[in-house]
Design an enzyme around this catalytic site. Structure first.
Site, PDB file in Angstrom:
ATOM      1  N   TYR A  16      -4.598  12.919  -2.157  1.00 11.15           N
ATOM      2  CA  TYR A  16      -5.804  13.450  -2.806  1.00 11.15           C
ATOM      3  C   TYR A  16      -6.596  12.281  -3.374  1.00 11.15           C
ATOM      4  CZ  TYR A  16      -8.754  15.963  -6.153  1.00 11.15           C
ATOM      5  OH  TYR A  16      -9.817  16.456  -6.857  1.00 11.15           O
ATOM      6  N   ASP A  24      -5.734   3.760  -3.239  1.00  9.03           N
ATOM      7  CA  ASP A  24      -6.158   4.622  -4.347  1.00  9.03           C
ATOM      8  C   ASP A  24      -5.057   4.562  -5.398  1.00  9.03           C
ATOM      9  OD1 ASP A  24      -6.715   6.626  -6.139  1.00  9.03           O
ATOM     10  OD2 ASP A  24      -7.122   8.162  -4.637  1.00  9.03           O
ATOM     11  N   LYS A  76      -7.522   6.839 -14.822  1.00 17.21           N
ATOM     12  CA  LYS A  76      -6.444   7.284 -15.704  1.00 17.21           C
ATOM     13  C   LYS A  76      -6.045   6.226 -16.734  1.00 17.21           C
ATOM     14  CE  LYS A  76      -4.697  10.782 -12.468  1.00 17.21           C
ATOM     15  NZ  LYS A  76      -5.106  11.992 -13.149  1.00 17.21           N
TER      16      LYS A  76
END
Length: 430
Positions: free
Chosen positions: A144, A239, A267
């Site tokens: 994702y 990623d 994050k």
């Protein structure tokens, strides 16, 4: 356990917010029951609106590696907020955090800050296409990379949790240049390159897949991707929105010794505030406006509060022994959960890389989306509810990662394992 206030809050939210939540997995659809509405948090704990306390392994889905309301971060934020919350102009804080990232992340020579992980991956792929002059990209099944239209193809946990197709509203033409292959299958990537290699701008992947649980790369996989990209003039993009500063101080690229051309971050880099970034070799990053012609902008990019939280978080992680201690304790936790399941005769497959972990309710190894999807999601849902009743808040989906923080003490670790022992025994007796 009384959750009557959470229920009332959820009922009210559903009248004005689609599904009552602002991100789908929060709705508890995969585990049953209703979502908890959190009132406050501190250290390793969250308290819901009814006053129930839980040991938290969601940690805002990963950013809070120092735990909730870390005093050092909070104090720095208070001081920063007094100076203003946003300027729309450069600050020294942006340079300081960029220097930290460049010092810690092997691929990072220059950094551009954005506002979310989705924005980071969307922008880094635009950059890859601009730099190479090619249109096609490869993404991996179950990975994702945010909710940009052209990336919602076989996209992992969020879509899988809800049992939805990639997503209505995504035009077919938007994804026509997005090629897909199974995670951990180098032969499938080789085949795509043989067929369309001269048209492929980039491969983007989670080097440790964190959106179908936690799945590490098999031996030689990342190295093979690096070699293929070099052979065909394609950019390799990691990623590391989730894995950055979580599986290693320099991310998965440091942990596995494979350096991508570009990296997406988020994050942890914002210490719990909204932030994202993309970074890479200077030659490539100089394509970004205003240095180059690839346009990308953002009103709140480099926000001083997010920069402050990120700086304090990364500085704390770099203190001697901090990260190594985190990994050791996370390992103890996972070993304890695995042993508890084995003692109760419940088949699970436990994975852990750095401070990320997942307990799959399956009796075989998990290496890709196909094997992850064999998990008994109903059994996981019962385990989730049993742990919640015992004051442990796990991810409300089999396909999400769990996270560890510096605030999770040995005492908390022992309490978690004891709760797991009781929960597994309860499942075995059903």
């Amino acid at each position: 356990m009384n959750v009557s206030k959470s229920k009332k809050l959820f009922d009210a939210a559903q009248k004005v917010i689609p599904g009552g939540v602002n991100s789908p997995v929060r709705a508890f659809r995969a585990v049953g029951g209703q979502p908890l509405f959190i009132d406050r948090a501190e250290g390793a704990y969250v308290w819901d609106a009814d006053g129930n306390r839980y040991i938290d392994y969601v940690l805002s889905w990963g950013p809070l590696i120092l735990g909730h309301a870390n005093p050092q971060v909070v104090q720095a934020l208070q001081q920063a907020a007094k100076r203003g919350t946003s300027y729309g102009a450069p600050t020294a804080l942006e340079t300081e955090l960029a220097e930290l990232v460049c010092d810690m992340v092997p691929s990072a020579e220059q950094v551009r800050f954005v506002n979310s992980g989705t924005e980071a991956t969307m922008s880094v792929l635009r950059l890859a296409r601009a730099f190479t002059g090619r249109d096609k990209i490869i993404k991996l099944q179950g990975n994702y990379h945010g909710h940009a239209d052209f990336l919602l193809v076989q996209a992992g946990s969020g879509v899988a949790t809800l049992g939805l197709p990639d997503s209505p509203g995504v035009p077919q033409g938007t994804v026509q240049d997005t090629l897909t292959a199974p995670f951990n299958n180098l032969e499938a990537i080789e085949m795509l390159f043989k067929q369309q290699g001269e048209q492929i701008a980039a491969i983007i992947l989670e080097p440790v897949a964190g959106n179908m649980g936690v799945i590490p790369p098999v031996e030689g996989y990342l190295e093979g991707l690096r070699q293929l990209c070099d052979q065909y003039g394609t950019l390799l993009i990691f990623d590391e929105v989730m894995t950055g500063f979580r599986v290693g101080l320099g991310g998965a690229q440091e942990h596995y010794g494979v350096t991508p051309d570009l990296t997406a971050l988020g994050k942890v880099i914002g210490g719990g505030l909204p932030v994202g970034a993309y970074a890479g070799r200077q030659k490539i990053m100089q394509t970004v406006a205003p240095a180059g012609s690839m346009y990308q902008a953002g009103t709140l990019s480099g926000n001083p509060l997010a920069m402050t939280a990120g700086i304090e978080t990364l500085k704390a992680l770099r203190e001697p022994g901090v990260f190594d201690g985190l990994v050791k304790d996370a390992t103890r936790l996972c070993e304890g959960i695995g042993a508890a399941a084995e003692a109760a005769g419940i088949p699970v497959f436990q994975t852990q890389v750095g401070t990320m972990f997942c307990t799959y309710f399956v009796d075989q190894p998990v290496t890709d989306w196909d094997s992850a999807s064999m998990s008994n999601t109903q059994l996981y849902a019962r385990f989730f509810r049993a742990m919640l009743e015992r004051g442990v808040y796990l991810a409300p989906s089999q396909y999400e990662a769990g996270f560890f923080s510096t605030a999770h003490t040995r005492e908390i670790l022992v309490a978690t394992v004891q709760a797991a022992q009781t929960a597994f025994k309860e499942l075995a007796a059903e």
